[in-house]
Design an enzyme around this catalytic site. Structure first.
Site, PDB file in Angstrom:
ATOM      1  N   SER A 274       0.865  -1.186   0.000  1.00 26.04           N
ATOM      2  CA  SER A 274       0.000   0.000   0.000  1.00 26.04           C
ATOM      3  C   SER A 274       0.892   1.224   0.000  1.00 26.04           C
ATOM      4  O   SER A 274       2.060   1.149   0.409  1.00 26.04           O
ATOM      5  CB  SER A 274      -0.860  -0.003   1.271  1.00 26.04           C
ATOM      6  OG  SER A 274      -1.437   1.253   1.498  1.00 26.04           O
TER       7      SER A 274
ATOM      8  N   TYR B  95      -2.524  -1.181  10.434  1.00 22.74           N
ATOM      9  CA  TYR B  95      -2.417  -1.295   8.974  1.00 22.74           C
ATOM     10  C   TYR B  95      -1.058  -0.771   8.502  1.00 22.74           C
ATOM     11  O   TYR B  95      -0.350  -1.434   7.737  1.00 22.74           O
ATOM     12  CB  TYR B  95      -3.560  -0.510   8.325  1.00 22.74           C
ATOM     13  CG  TYR B  95      -3.682  -0.672   6.833  1.00 22.74           C
ATOM     14  CD1 TYR B  95      -4.375  -1.748   6.285  1.00 22.74           C
ATOM     15  CD2 TYR B  95      -3.114   0.249   5.953  1.00 22.74           C
ATOM     16  CE1 TYR B  95      -4.495  -1.896   4.913  1.00 22.74           C
ATOM     17  CE2 TYR B  95      -3.232   0.100   4.584  1.00 22.74           C
ATOM     18  CZ  TYR B  95      -3.926  -0.965   4.060  1.00 22.74           C
ATOM     19  OH  TYR B  95      -4.042  -1.118   2.703  1.00 22.74           O
TER      20      TYR B  95
HETATM   21  P1  NAD Z   1     -11.355  -6.247  -0.522  1.00 17.07           P
HETATM   22  O1  NAD Z   1     -11.964  -6.119   0.840  1.00 17.07           O
HETATM   23  O2  NAD Z   1     -12.171  -5.959  -1.738  1.00 17.07           O
HETATM   24  O3  NAD Z   1     -10.717  -7.694  -0.678  1.00 17.07           O
HETATM   25  C1  NAD Z   1     -10.074  -8.337   0.381  1.00 17.07           C
HETATM   26  C2  NAD Z   1      -9.981  -9.803   0.038  1.00 17.07           C
HETATM   27  O4  NAD Z   1      -9.381 -10.480   1.153  1.00 17.07           O
HETATM   28  C3  NAD Z   1     -11.342 -10.454  -0.180  1.00 17.07           C
HETATM   29  O5  NAD Z   1     -11.243 -11.444  -1.182  1.00 17.07           O
HETATM   30  C4  NAD Z   1     -11.629 -11.097   1.179  1.00 17.07           C
HETATM   31  O6  NAD Z   1     -12.527 -12.181   1.101  1.00 17.07           O
HETATM   32  C5  NAD Z   1     -10.228 -11.540   1.555  1.00 17.07           C
HETATM   33  N1  NAD Z   1     -10.097 -11.805   2.980  1.00 17.07           N
HETATM   34  C6  NAD Z   1     -10.418 -10.992   4.016  1.00 17.07           C
HETATM   35  N2  NAD Z   1     -10.168 -11.610   5.188  1.00 17.07           N
HETATM   36  C7  NAD Z   1      -9.680 -12.844   4.869  1.00 17.07           C
HETATM   37  C8  NAD Z   1      -9.253 -13.960   5.631  1.00 17.07           C
HETATM   38  N3  NAD Z   1      -9.279 -13.932   6.979  1.00 17.07           N
HETATM   39  N4  NAD Z   1      -8.820 -15.075   4.989  1.00 17.07           N
HETATM   40  C9  NAD Z   1      -8.810 -15.116   3.624  1.00 17.07           C
HETATM   41  N5  NAD Z   1      -9.198 -14.086   2.860  1.00 17.07           N
HETATM   42  C10 NAD Z   1      -9.630 -12.970   3.477  1.00 17.07           C
HETATM   43  O7  NAD Z   1     -10.060  -5.313  -0.454  1.00 17.07           O
HETATM   44  P2  NAD Z   1      -9.144  -4.674  -1.601  1.00 17.07           P
HETATM   45  O8  NAD Z   1      -9.389  -3.213  -1.566  1.00 17.07           O
HETATM   46  O9  NAD Z   1      -9.234  -5.395  -2.880  1.00 17.07           O
HETATM   47  O10 NAD Z   1      -7.704  -4.925  -0.927  1.00 17.07           O
HETATM   48  C11 NAD Z   1      -6.817  -5.943  -1.340  1.00 17.07           C
HETATM   49  C12 NAD Z   1      -5.426  -5.582  -0.837  1.00 17.07           C
HETATM   50  O11 NAD Z   1      -5.053  -4.323  -1.380  1.00 17.07           O
HETATM   51  C13 NAD Z   1      -5.307  -5.456   0.678  1.00 17.07           C
HETATM   52  O12 NAD Z   1      -4.078  -5.999   1.115  1.00 17.07           O
HETATM   53  C14 NAD Z   1      -5.334  -3.949   0.891  1.00 17.07           C
HETATM   54  O13 NAD Z   1      -4.673  -3.570   2.073  1.00 17.07           O
HETATM   55  C15 NAD Z   1      -4.590  -3.474  -0.336  1.00 17.07           C
HETATM   56  N6  NAD Z   1      -4.848  -2.083  -0.721  1.00 17.07           N
HETATM   57  C16 NAD Z   1      -6.100  -1.641  -1.041  1.00 17.07           C
HETATM   58  C17 NAD Z   1      -6.283  -0.311  -1.415  1.00 17.07           C
HETATM   59  C18 NAD Z   1      -7.650   0.233  -1.815  1.00 17.07           C
HETATM   60  O14 NAD Z   1      -7.781   1.450  -2.023  1.00 17.07           O
HETATM   61  N7  NAD Z   1      -8.670  -0.587  -1.959  1.00 17.07           N
HETATM   62  C19 NAD Z   1      -5.197   0.557  -1.428  1.00 17.07           C
HETATM   63  C20 NAD Z   1      -3.926   0.062  -1.094  1.00 17.07           C
HETATM   64  C21 NAD Z   1      -3.753  -1.264  -0.740  1.00 17.07           C
END
Ligand code: NAD
Length: 251
Positions: free
Chosen positions: A133, A146
């Protein structure tokens, strides 16, 4: 279809960024293994779309990760993407939330990596891609767990990149800023109402306050970067932390 015959596990790929990465790798021919939480019928649809296997291991549980890695067999591409967030001042931060965030965002990637590396070394080729991130490089208040987990996954990635440097296996982070997902889109009407702002003001001054180009990153753009990191031309790219944040961390 340069990834034909390669097996790719993408954790947290039932939605959001992980799903976009799975789609992008599939488009290049990879055999996809989905992981994540969600409704069985929706996951079945994704499996059909991607011709994918699915393992629903809860990544908070080290034994479940061991079982998943044993069941799916060797993987050529490992994308540690599953992650969660909690926002709270440090003095009120719930201890169970801290532990869960560190377990999912950091420790799960340690377990999948330590279990995937022997197979990658044996085949002389592998790609480990960790979704970090912008918060792996900079901080915002109230996100202590986080930010700590994301800084730590960046350090972990650099360490294994060095350990694997002569093995044909690369390890890199992708560090998005704000990514346009249904979750974010859904927050806009409530924030407009709560703060008396227009849609444009919510997007530019609240959600994209830190993103200088005032554009959300698209999940497909993250998928495209993951595909690049799998190319032979990226074989010398290792231990890097790839920002895709509209200039956020350049400030
Ligand atoms: P999201 O919530 O859409 O997806 C998260 C995924 O993780 C889902 O498939 C969920 O089912 C899975 N998950 C959650 N808890 C779990 C567990 N205990 N066991 C197995 N799977 C589990 O989130 P996203 O926005 O797609 O984020 C994905 C990654 O990207 C994360 O690591 C997040 O920190 C990072 N990220 C997101 C953003 C953003 O703006 N969305 C920005 C920077 C980094």
């Amino acid at each position: 279809m340069f990834l034909e015959g390669k097996h790719a596990l993408i954790t947290g790929s039932t939605s959001g960024i992980g799903l976009a990465i799975a789609r992008a790798l599939r488009a290049e021919g990879a055999e996809i293994i989905l992981n994540g939480l969600g409704e069985a019928d929706e996951i079945a649809k994704l499996q059909e779309e991607l011709g994918a296997r699915f393992n629903g291991a809860n990544l908070l549980d080290a034994d479940a990760i061991e079982n998943m890695m044993a069941e799916i067999g060797p993987v050529d591409i490992l994308v540690n993407n599953a992650g969660m967030q909690h926002v709270s001042p440090v003095e009120d931060f719930p201890v169970d939330k801290w532990n869960a965030i560190i377990a999912l965002n950091l420790t799960a990637a340690f377990h999948t990596s330590r279990l995937a590396v022997p197979g990658m070394k044996a085949s002389g080729w592998g790609r480990i891609i960790n979704t970090a991130s912008a918060h792996s490089l900079t901080a915002s208040p109230f996100k202590s767990a986080y930010n700590a987990s994301k800084h730590a996954i960046a350090g972990f990635t650099k360490t294994i990149a060095l350990e694997l440097a002569q093995s044909g296996v690369t390890a890199n982070c992708i560090s998005p800023g704000y990514v346009w997902t249904p979750l974010i889109e859904g927050q806009i009407p409530d924030t407009m109402a709560a703060r008396g702002l227009s849609r444009e003001e919510v997007i530019n001054d609240v959600l994209l306050a830190k993103q200088p180009n005032k554009k959300f990153v698209q999940p497909e753009e993250v998928g495209a970067l993951a595909v690049f990191l799998c190319r032979e031309e990226a074989g010398n790219v290792t231990g890097a932390n790839w920002s895709i944040d509209g200039g956020w961390t350049a400030e």
